[in-house]
Enzyme design. Structure first.
Site, short mmCIF file in Angstrom:
data_model
loop_
_atom_site.label_atom_id
_atom_site.label_comp_id
_atom_site.label_asym_id
_atom_site.label_seq_id
_atom_site.Cartn_x
_atom_site.Cartn_y
_atom_site.Cartn_z
N GLY A 155 0.93 -1.10 -0.02
CA GLY A 155 0.01 0.10 0.06
C GLY A 155 0.80 1.37 -0.05
O GLY A 155 2.28 1.32 0.32
N CYS A 156 0.25 2.22 -0.26
CA CYS A 156 0.80 3.68 -0.40
C CYS A 156 1.56 4.09 0.99
O CYS A 156 2.66 4.41 0.98
CB CYS A 156 0.19 4.69 -0.97
SG CYS A 156 -1.49 4.83 -0.15
N TYR A 157 0.46 4.29 1.94
CA TYR A 157 0.90 4.46 3.36
C TYR A 157 2.19 3.50 3.90
O TYR A 157 2.94 3.92 4.55
CB TYR A 157 -0.20 4.62 4.60
CG TYR A 157 -0.93 5.94 4.31
CD1 TYR A 157 -0.53 7.06 4.39
CD2 TYR A 157 -2.50 5.77 3.90
CE1 TYR A 157 -1.26 8.24 3.94
CE2 TYR A 157 -3.34 6.73 3.85
CZ TYR A 157 -2.98 7.94 3.96
OH TYR A 157 -3.63 9.00 3.90
N ALA A 160 5.77 4.30 2.15
CA ALA A 160 6.17 5.57 2.61
C ALA A 160 6.55 5.25 4.04
O ALA A 160 7.73 5.92 4.78
CB ALA A 160 5.36 6.77 2.80
#
Length: 352
Positions: A155-157, A160
């Site tokens: 996932g994106c979160y 990061a």
């Protein structure tokens, strides 16, 4: 390979599907042979995404959108699934087993199927495939991705958040307790479907938290940091929606291990990512900005001392649609197929 890799994108009418097309039309080893979209089937992609029309469509001979059951799998070598959460398990289970797959949904990210059921509200429909799936955070799991048939794109979160945390936890430079992640995302992270909460008047000129204490990316992040720490880790994760189209910004608050300093953290991250194409640790005092990774597969990381003794602040930024989704998916495909890892991902960030 002597011939182009024949690629299908399932869910090409969404933001991540369109981003896959944008990246792959310039990939010299790929030919897009199937693009699916249930509600938009029968249309040329340019009718759904005009920015992918004109010379781009003509020059790369993009196929029209079709339904999944219309795809001729005999003419496909590799599949990207950019379908909504909860729909991919059945689809992938029905594909020929010879096909390599990168799934951009959350359907195969969590190793434990009971944890998946708790957070996604229904039983896992392909538990046998879950045991085969490899978590595709390349910088942390490169060897496993290289030999995988099915890769769960992070996932994106979680991307990061994990990139700054994992090396520090592995080396014991920070404590596994009391990690706080304060994260922000652009609106494209919510997908392209019409939703009242995503209307301009609802998101412009303001910021709001959502999924407070209950966001589905929390167990995905905890899974990765627990493996790095060598013990179960529970952390605080709160996402916020920002009035911008793209970007993820994670501010991560950590406790230093005894005797360690923020400079030690920065040095360890520099060493961990010194050979990586897409992850860069910034000099002391420089804060990464989402505008400096827009349109790219890059992640920028900054390390700062906290005014609270014994703590440090990690800052991490990515483009949620590229390194947080489609770019990372292409990076995974490159590794799985033996191509250079940055093939098709060479573009620099777009600024301003």
């Amino acid at each position: 390979m002597s011939t182009a890799l024949r690629v299908a994108i399932l869910g090409a009418s969404g933001y991540t599907g369109a981003e896959l097309v944008r990246l792959l039309v310039r990939h010299p080893d790929v030919r897009l042979v199937a693009l699916t979209a249930e509600r938009q089937a029968g249309k040329p992609l340019a009718e759904v995404f005009p920015h992918l029309g004109g010379p781009l469509a003509n020059g790369y001979d993009l196929p029209d959108l079709v339904k999944i059951d219309q795809v001729d799998w005999d003419g496909v070598d590799f599949v990207f699934c950019a379908l909504p959460h909860g729909t991919t398990q059945d689809v992938i289970a029905g594909l020929p087993s010879r096909l390599k797959v990168v799934d951009l949904s959350a359907d195969f990210r969590l190793h434990d199927v009971e944890t998946y059921a708790t957070w996604y509200g229904h039983a896992h429909k392909a538990p046998d495939l879950q045991t085969e799936a490899v978590y595709g955070l390349v910088e942390a799991n490169r060897a496993a991705v290289k030999g995988a048939r099915l890769v769960a794109n992070p996932g994106c979160y979680p991307t990061a958040s994990q990139l700054p945390l994992l090396p520090l936890l592995r080396q014991g430079l920070i404590l596994a307790e009391d990690i706080i992640i304060d994260a922000k995302s652009g609106v494209s992270g919510a997908g392209r479907d019409a939703k009242q909460a995503n209307l301009y008047g609802e998101v412009a000129e303001g910021v709001h938290a959502y999924g407070v204490g209950s966001h589905r990316h929390a167990p995905e992040i905890e899974q990765g940091v627990s493996e790095a720490a060598g013990k179960p880790v529970v952390l605080n994760f709160t996402p916020h929606l920002m009035p911008m189209s793209r970007g993820i910004h994670s501010s991560i608050y950590v406790k230093l291990a005894p005797g360690k300093t923020p400079d030690d953290l920065r040095a360890a991250l520099v060493d961990a990512y010194k050979g990586e194409t897409f992850v860069r640790v910034l000099p002391a005092g420089v804060a990464p900005q989402t505008r400096h990774v827009k349109g790219s597969n890059h992640c920028l990381i900054g390390v700062f001392p906290d005014r609270v003794p014994g703590r440090a602040i990690l800052l991490s930024v990515i483009d949620n649609l590229v390194k947080g989704a489609s770019g990372q998916a292409v990076q995974n495909m490159n590794l799985m197929m033996g191509y250079p890892e940055d093939r098709g991902l060479e573009q620099a960030p777009l600024f301003p």
